[in-house]
Design an enzyme around this catalytic site. Structure first.
Site, PDB file in Angstrom:
ATOM      1  N   PRO A  23       0.835  -1.211   0.000  1.00 14.39           N
ATOM      2  CA  PRO A  23       0.000   0.000   0.000  1.00 14.39           C
ATOM      3  C   PRO A  23       0.865   1.255   0.000  1.00 14.39           C
ATOM      4  O   PRO A  23       1.835   1.346   0.745  1.00 14.39           O
ATOM      5  CB  PRO A  23      -0.806  -0.126   1.297  1.00 14.39           C
ATOM      6  CG  PRO A  23      -0.015  -1.054   2.159  1.00 14.39           C
ATOM      7  CD  PRO A  23       0.697  -1.988   1.235  1.00 14.39           C
ATOM      8  N   CYS A  25       0.393   5.530  -0.074  1.00 13.14           N
ATOM      9  CA  CYS A  25      -0.486   6.694  -0.044  1.00 13.14           C
ATOM     10  C   CYS A  25      -0.258   7.554  -1.284  1.00 13.14           C
ATOM     11  O   CYS A  25       0.876   7.827  -1.665  1.00 13.14           O
ATOM     12  CB  CYS A  25      -0.237   7.518   1.212  1.00 13.14           C
ATOM     13  SG  CYS A  25      -0.713   6.662   2.732  1.00 13.14           S
ATOM     14  N   ALA A  57      -3.216   3.087   2.478  1.00 17.05           N
ATOM     15  CA  ALA A  57      -3.816   3.302   3.797  1.00 17.05           C
ATOM     16  C   ALA A  57      -5.106   4.099   3.653  1.00 17.05           C
ATOM     17  O   ALA A  57      -5.102   5.231   3.158  1.00 17.05           O
ATOM     18  CB  ALA A  57      -2.838   4.047   4.704  1.00 17.05           C
ATOM     19  N   GLN A 100      -5.779  -1.641   2.767  1.00 14.84           N
ATOM     20  CA  GLN A 100      -5.214  -1.409   4.097  1.00 14.84           C
ATOM     21  C   GLN A 100      -6.092  -0.408   4.836  1.00 14.84           C
ATOM     22  O   GLN A 100      -6.310   0.707   4.356  1.00 14.84           O
ATOM     23  CB  GLN A 100      -3.791  -0.874   3.997  1.00 14.84           C
ATOM     24  CG  GLN A 100      -3.106  -0.740   5.358  1.00 14.84           C
ATOM     25  CD  GLN A 100      -1.728  -0.115   5.245  1.00 14.84           C
ATOM     26  OE1 GLN A 100      -1.618   1.081   4.991  1.00 14.84           O
ATOM     27  NE2 GLN A 100      -0.693  -0.915   5.436  1.00 14.84           N
ATOM     28  N   TYR A 182       1.588   5.093  13.124  1.00 18.94           N
ATOM     29  CA  TYR A 182       0.181   5.488  13.128  1.00 18.94           C
ATOM     30  C   TYR A 182      -0.516   4.921  14.366  1.00 18.94           C
ATOM     31  O   TYR A 182       0.116   4.306  15.219  1.00 18.94           O
ATOM     32  CB  TYR A 182      -0.462   5.101  11.799  1.00 18.94           C
ATOM     33  CG  TYR A 182       0.191   5.837  10.645  1.00 18.94           C
ATOM     34  CD1 TYR A 182       0.203   7.232  10.605  1.00 18.94           C
ATOM     35  CD2 TYR A 182       0.854   5.156   9.625  1.00 18.94           C
ATOM     36  CE1 TYR A 182       0.834   7.924   9.584  1.00 18.94           C
ATOM     37  CE2 TYR A 182       1.492   5.836   8.599  1.00 18.94           C
ATOM     38  CZ  TYR A 182       1.478   7.226   8.589  1.00 18.94           C
ATOM     39  OH  TYR A 182       2.121   7.907   7.585  1.00 18.94           O
ATOM     40  N   ARG A 230      -0.114  -5.247   9.025  1.00 15.58           N
ATOM     41  CA  ARG A 230       1.167  -4.578   8.740  1.00 15.58           C
ATOM     42  C   ARG A 230       1.753  -4.126  10.072  1.00 15.58           C
ATOM     43  O   ARG A 230       1.083  -3.424  10.843  1.00 15.58           O
ATOM     44  CB  ARG A 230       0.942  -3.369   7.822  1.00 15.58           C
ATOM     45  CG  ARG A 230       2.254  -2.672   7.355  1.00 15.58           C
ATOM     46  CD  ARG A 230       2.779  -3.353   6.137  1.00 15.58           C
ATOM     47  NE  ARG A 230       3.994  -2.764   5.590  1.00 15.58           N
ATOM     48  CZ  ARG A 230       4.039  -1.849   4.610  1.00 15.58           C
ATOM     49  NH1 ARG A 230       2.919  -1.344   4.127  1.00 15.58           N
ATOM     50  NH2 ARG A 230       5.198  -1.445   4.118  1.00 15.58           N
ATOM     51  N   LEU A 301      13.425  -1.907   0.277  1.00 13.25           N
ATOM     52  CA  LEU A 301      14.616  -1.940  -0.583  1.00 13.25           C
ATOM     53  C   LEU A 301      14.878  -3.333  -1.164  1.00 13.25           C
ATOM     54  O   LEU A 301      16.005  -3.812  -1.204  1.00 13.25           O
ATOM     55  CB  LEU A 301      15.844  -1.421   0.159  1.00 13.25           C
ATOM     56  CG  LEU A 301      15.915   0.106   0.318  1.00 13.25           C
ATOM     57  CD1 LEU A 301      17.200   0.519   1.007  1.00 13.25           C
ATOM     58  CD2 LEU A 301      15.794   0.811  -1.023  1.00 13.25           C
ATOM     59  N   ARG A 324       7.963   1.718  -3.754  1.00 11.55           N
ATOM     60  CA  ARG A 324       8.548   2.698  -4.668  1.00 11.55           C
ATOM     61  C   ARG A 324       9.140   2.039  -5.922  1.00 11.55           C
ATOM     62  O   ARG A 324       9.051   2.585  -7.019  1.00 11.55           O
ATOM     63  CB  ARG A 324       9.632   3.496  -3.943  1.00 11.55           C
ATOM     64  CG  ARG A 324       9.106   4.386  -2.832  1.00 11.55           C
ATOM     65  CD  ARG A 324      10.263   5.016  -2.068  1.00 11.55           C
ATOM     66  NE  ARG A 324       9.820   5.928  -1.031  1.00 11.55           N
ATOM     67  CZ  ARG A 324       9.526   5.572   0.222  1.00 11.55           C
ATOM     68  NH1 ARG A 324       9.623   4.300   0.573  1.00 11.55           N
ATOM     69  NH2 ARG A 324       9.127   6.464   1.098  1.00 11.55           N
TER      70      ARG A 324
END
Length: 363
Positions: A23, A25, A57, A100, A182, A230, A301, A324
């Protein structure tokens, strides 16, 4: 020929391969509703060749958004608008899609990242935030309000209601966000939870509300929906939430009906010192997998096909997630199959793009 492209069971569903789109944002919603951007974004990821896609999210109540532009699922109107987006995506891809569900807690009410990401005041379109304790995320921010018993009840019910809406949307499952600083992570860490009641203090008490929410979400979902969690396995801050605490937390998931654990780390406070390097979170996933026996997803990564294959073949995780990296290269799964000598099934409209030097890549 590779583990990466072998099927894997997650609770009631079997994914075609072990690549998950994490997920991410997008900060592009309007009043919590998806926009044209979400159709393009999710559609691109759904035809990427990944085994599953997890929607960003998604706030379970308005004050749980990170930014005013976060996606939401707190009303039936949001179910309707997200259904329109999903209909468009599903018309082009059969990839399982999860969502999510999240609440930002003290990290709510901020500007979009490309606008600085600073906390927004009510005059700037922000709102008062809530958290386990009245402790700010960063110096200079307005402290959150400590949640009351009524507030805890409200948030639990909001997670359960959002899970029911996810089921009505026929999503493959729900991932509960207990990571990245969060709200639910804030309850877990002694750095953000200094309560003296049943919801704070001892490790057992700090686990209580996140476990209560996970249980409520499981009860709200039918057996044919996947439930994942998560987690941040460590705060990367001395005296904070750590891997041993996280193992104790994750060991309770099986009895709650959790189907997988998505292992990340950090995000609780600016003081974190993360030793970033390729695959830096995979050892955390390995420990949690070994101690819980639940399927785990490694993330962070993971950029090279051989690296992903090694994480799986050495037993560190059952699946790998890309974030990413797959935004940068939406055909990463195709390229990974080519590198590992495996095959993929692209949309029929793209069959003619198979490279001449890679004949046999496409099924």
């Amino acid at each position: 020929m590779s583990l990466l492209f072998s099927p894997v069971a997650l609770g009631p569903r079997t994914l075609a391969n072990r690549i998950v789109v994490a997920p991410m944002c997008q900060y592009s919603a309007e009043g919590g509703h998806p926009t044209a951007w979400h159709t393009v974004h999710l559609g691109t990821l759904a035809v990427s060749g990944a085994g599953a896609v997890v929607i960003e999210a998604t706030a379970v109540e308005p004050q749980g958004r990170i930014s005013p532009e976060d996606l939401g699922l707190w009303s039936d109107a949001h179910t309707t608008s997200l259904e329109r987006t999903l209909d468009q995506v599903r018309a082009c891809a059969a990839t399982p899609i999860l969502i999510q569900l999240a609440h930002a807690g003290r990290k709510a009410s901020t500007a979009k990242p490309w606008e600085g990401g600073a906390q927004l005041s009510p005059a700037q379109g922000g709102w008062a935030t809530e958290a386990p304790s009245a402790l700010s995320y960063a110096s200079g921010e307005t402290p959150p309000q400590a949640l009351t018993a009524a507030g805890l009840d409200r948030i639990e019910h909001a997670f359960a209601a959002a899970a029911k809406r996810a089921d009505a949307l026929e999503l493959a499952g729900v991932e509960v966000h207990c990571a990245h600083g969060y709200l639910l992570h804030q309850f877990l860490s002694p750095l953000s939870n200094t309560r003296s009641d049943d919801w704070g203090g001892s490790l057992e008490n700090r686990l209580r509300f996140p476990l209560r929410v996970i249980g409520a979400v499981r009860k709200a979902l039918p057996a044919n929906r996947i439930l994942g969690v998560r987690i941040s396995a460590t705060d990367w801050i001395p005296g904070g939430w750590n891997l041993e605490d996280c193992v104790a937390f994750a060991k309770k998931f099986k009895t709650l009906g959790v189907d997988y654990i998505h292992v990340s780390s950090g995000g609780l406070a600016p003081e974190q010192q993360i030793p970033i390097k390729p695959g830096y979170q995979a050892p955390l996933a390995a420990r949690i997998k070994a101690d819980t026996g639940l399927p785990t997803i490694a993330v962070g990564l993971i950029t090279e096909p051989a690296q992903a294959e090694t994480i799986l073949s050495t037993g560190k995780a059952d699946l790998v997630a890309l974030a990413r990296g797959i935004l940068y290269d939406p055909r990463w799964p195709w390229h990974a199959a080519a590198a590992l000598g495996d095959r993929v099934s692209p949309p029929r409209q793209y069959l003619r793009c198979e490279p001449h030097a890679l004949k046999g890549l496409f099924r």
